[in-house]
Design a protein around this motif. Structure first.
Motif, PDB file in Angstrom:
ATOM      1  N   UNK A   1       0.881  -1.161   0.000  1.00  0.00           N
ATOM      2  CA  UNK A   1       0.000   0.000   0.000  1.00  0.00           C
ATOM      3  C   UNK A   1       0.921   1.214   0.000  1.00  0.00           C
ATOM      4  N   UNK A   2       0.752   2.083  -0.985  1.00  0.00           N
ATOM      5  CA  UNK A   2       1.512   3.324  -1.046  1.00  0.00           C
ATOM      6  C   UNK A   2       0.545   4.431  -0.693  1.00  0.00           C
ATOM      7  N   UNK A   3       0.837   5.139   0.396  1.00  0.00           N
ATOM      8  CA  UNK A   3      -0.095   6.147   0.892  1.00  0.00           C
ATOM      9  C   UNK A   3       0.662   7.348   1.429  1.00  0.00           C
ATOM     10  N   UNK A   4      -0.032   8.494   1.549  1.00  0.00           N
ATOM     11  CA  UNK A   4       0.628   9.666   2.122  1.00  0.00           C
ATOM     12  C   UNK A   4       1.063   9.401   3.565  1.00  0.00           C
ATOM     13  N   UNK A   5       2.130  10.054   3.950  1.00  0.00           N
ATOM     14  CA  UNK A   5       2.571  10.006   5.343  1.00  0.00           C
ATOM     15  C   UNK A   5       1.619  10.824   6.192  1.00  0.00           C
ATOM     16  N   UNK A   6       1.384  10.384   7.423  1.00  0.00           N
ATOM     17  CA  UNK A   6       0.664  11.217   8.380  1.00  0.00           C
ATOM     18  C   UNK A   6       1.644  12.270   8.903  1.00  0.00           C
ATOM     19  N   UNK A   7       1.119  13.313   9.503  1.00  0.00           N
ATOM     20  CA  UNK A   7       1.981  14.353  10.078  1.00  0.00           C
ATOM     21  C   UNK A   7       2.884  13.761  11.157  1.00  0.00           C
ATOM     22  N   UNK A   8       2.349  12.854  11.959  1.00  0.00           N
ATOM     23  CA  UNK A   8       3.141  12.236  13.023  1.00  0.00           C
ATOM     24  C   UNK A   8       4.267  11.381  12.447  1.00  0.00           C
TER      25      UNK A   8
ATOM     26  N   UNK B   1       9.475  -5.588  -4.317  1.00  0.00           N
ATOM     27  CA  UNK B   1       8.676  -4.450  -3.870  1.00  0.00           C
ATOM     28  C   UNK B   1       8.946  -3.200  -4.708  1.00  0.00           C
ATOM     29  N   UNK B   2      10.208  -2.957  -5.035  1.00  0.00           N
ATOM     30  CA  UNK B   2      10.545  -1.764  -5.819  1.00  0.00           C
ATOM     31  C   UNK B   2       9.860  -1.817  -7.180  1.00  0.00           C
ATOM     32  N   UNK B   3       9.831  -2.975  -7.795  1.00  0.00           N
ATOM     33  CA  UNK B   3       9.179  -3.123  -9.098  1.00  0.00           C
ATOM     34  C   UNK B   3       7.683  -2.839  -8.986  1.00  0.00           C
TER      35      UNK B   3
ATOM     36  N   UNK C   1       5.837   0.351 -10.905  1.00  0.00           N
ATOM     37  CA  UNK C   1       4.689   0.106 -11.794  1.00  0.00           C
ATOM     38  C   UNK C   1       3.485   0.941 -11.370  1.00  0.00           C
ATOM     39  N   UNK C   2       3.214   0.999 -10.078  1.00  0.00           N
ATOM     40  CA  UNK C   2       2.082   1.793  -9.580  1.00  0.00           C
ATOM     41  C   UNK C   2       2.300   3.285  -9.856  1.00  0.00           C
TER      42      UNK C   2
END
Length: 172
Positions: free
Chosen positions: A20-27, A113-115, A119-120
């Motif tokens: 899952x690639x997602x934005x970082x939270x502020x924390x 994982x890098x691949x 791709x995403x």
């Protein structure tokens, strides 16, 4: 139309088979900048490069670094829920090209994982019709990163200096 533009500018949440690639939270961003080990960070994360990214993001106010489509995202291993690295773009397109960046904790390398992340991110980059290609700069001694890029279709471009640049043109 306005909603389409807003969706294009918002940080994506991307899902691959194992990541899952997602934005970082502020924390999380604060912890990465400080080099702190948080319970859901994999051993070896964050790296010095990740800490630099987080510090620069905090100094810049964060938007392009955490909230836009050009953000560097947290790479989360779905099987463990741990943040195992980062992947994303350096910032908005320059000369109609995006620059891709990323890192993985040493213990999570050589798993494909890098691949998956490349791709995403390729899919995100080419949703913008103005983007003509994606580039990546790799230190000359980083053969694994070069292998990932070549496998994803990137070609080597000559550049002066200690890094090698790779380029992936927009598919026809």
């Amino acid at each position: 139309m306005t909603e389409d533009l807003e969706a294009l500018r918002s940080a994506p949440v991307l899902e691959t088979e194992r990541l899952l690639l997602r934005p970082f939270t502020a924390e999380e961003l604060d912890a990465v900048a400080a080099g702190e080990a948080v319970a859901h960070f994999a051993h070896g994360f964050p790296s010095a490069e990740d800490m630099d990214f987080a510090r620069e993001s905090l100094m810049a106010g964060g938007y392009f670094f955490t909230e836009s489509v050009y953000a560097r995202l947290a790479v989360v291993e779905k099987s463990t829920g741990e943040v195992v690295g980062t992947a994303g773009f350096v910032g908005p397109p320059i000369d109609d090209e995006l620059e891709i960046v990323g890192s993985l904790a040493a213990g999570r390398r050589n798993r494909g994982y890098a691949q998956e992340a490349v791709t995403a991110l390729r899919g995100v980059a080419f949703r913008d019709p103005a983007v003509t290609g994606i580039r990546a700069s790799v230190p000359e001694d980083n053969a694994p990163a070069e292998q990932v890029l070549v496998a994803a279709g990137f070609v080597r471009r000559g550049t002066p200096g200690l890094e090698t640049e790779y380029f992936l043109p927009r598919p026809a």
